[in-house]
Design a protein around this motif. Structure first.
Motif, PDB file in Angstrom:
ATOM      1  N   SER A  41       0.835  -1.195   0.000  1.00 33.17           N
ATOM      2  CA  SER A  41       0.000   0.000   0.000  1.00 33.17           C
ATOM      3  C   SER A  41       0.866   1.240   0.000  1.00 33.17           C
ATOM      4  N   ASP A  42       0.443   2.235  -0.739  1.00 31.63           N
ATOM      5  CA  ASP A  42       1.125   3.530  -0.776  1.00 31.63           C
ATOM      6  C   ASP A  42       2.592   3.400  -1.164  1.00 31.63           C
ATOM      7  N   GLY A  43       2.874   2.475  -2.083  1.00 31.22           N
ATOM      8  CA  GLY A  43       4.224   2.315  -2.598  1.00 31.22           C
ATOM      9  C   GLY A  43       5.174   1.540  -1.713  1.00 31.22           C
ATOM     10  N   ALA A  44       4.648   0.887  -0.670  1.00 32.40           N
ATOM     11  CA  ALA A  44       5.524   0.139   0.233  1.00 32.40           C
ATOM     12  C   ALA A  44       4.809  -1.110   0.733  1.00 32.40           C
ATOM     13  N   ALA A  45       5.614  -2.105   1.118  1.00 28.70           N
ATOM     14  CA  ALA A  45       5.057  -3.332   1.688  1.00 28.70           C
ATOM     15  C   ALA A  45       4.952  -3.163   3.200  1.00 28.70           C
ATOM     16  N   HIS A  46       3.848  -3.668   3.751  1.00 29.09           N
ATOM     17  CA  HIS A  46       3.613  -3.580   5.194  1.00 29.09           C
ATOM     18  C   HIS A  46       3.221  -4.961   5.706  1.00 29.09           C
ATOM     19  N   THR A  75     -12.183  -5.245   4.531  1.00 33.80           N
ATOM     20  CA  THR A  75     -11.971  -3.807   4.607  1.00 33.80           C
ATOM     21  C   THR A  75     -10.484  -3.545   4.796  1.00 33.80           C
ATOM     22  N   VAL A  76      -9.921  -2.741   3.907  1.00 39.28           N
ATOM     23  CA  VAL A  76      -8.509  -2.366   3.985  1.00 39.28           C
ATOM     24  C   VAL A  76      -8.426  -1.014   4.673  1.00 39.28           C
TER      25      VAL A  76
END
Length: 141
Positions: A41-46, A75-76
């Motif tokens: 998400s948002d250009g990065a792995a979490h 739901t993300v």
């Protein structure tokens, strides 16, 4: 006299919908994650926790990034957002951190991808408008 079109509408009273109140969690306890998964998400792995929707109680708050799974949906909760469960078991997502500054597009050189997206969106609106007009028109022609 010949009748070309006739429109009738019937309404009836329905059952009243009551929402059950959801009990709050005991003081000092928090919802427990049932799993951890990788989320991009948002250009990065979490590495994010996964919560079961049915295990959540009133006033539970989950900070993103996280996932909430239920029987019919997932739901993300993105980074910078938080989810809160209301007393009527509604899930409300709110932004809790300021959004990072977005890239400003060059106004002198339009982005072809954005142009194509808007072109398709406007065409879809025009087609839907035409379909609604066709279905609702009462012209004898």
């Amino acid at each position: 006299m010949v009748v070309e079109a006739c429109v009738a509408e019937v309404t009836a009273a329905g059952e009243r919908v009551e929402e059950a109140a959801l009990a709050p969690r005991q003081a000092g306890s928090a919802p427990e994650a049932i799993d951890e998964v990788d989320l991009y998400s948002d250009g990065a792995a979490h590495r994010v926790p996964v919560f079961d929707r049915e295990a959540l109680r009133a006033a539970d708050r989950i900070a993103g990034p996280a996932l909430i799974r239920e029987a019919t949906a997932t739901t993300v909760i993105e980074p910078g957002w938080a989810a809160e469960v209301t007393a009527l078991n509604h899930l409300i997502l709110r932004r809790v951190e300021q959004r990072a500054a977005a890239r400003i597009a060059d106004a002198n050189r339009p982005d072809p991808v954005v142009l194509e997206l808007f072109n398709n969106l406007f065409m879809n609106i025009a087609e839907q408008t035409g379909a609604v007009l066709q279905n609702t028109s009462l012209s004898v022609n």
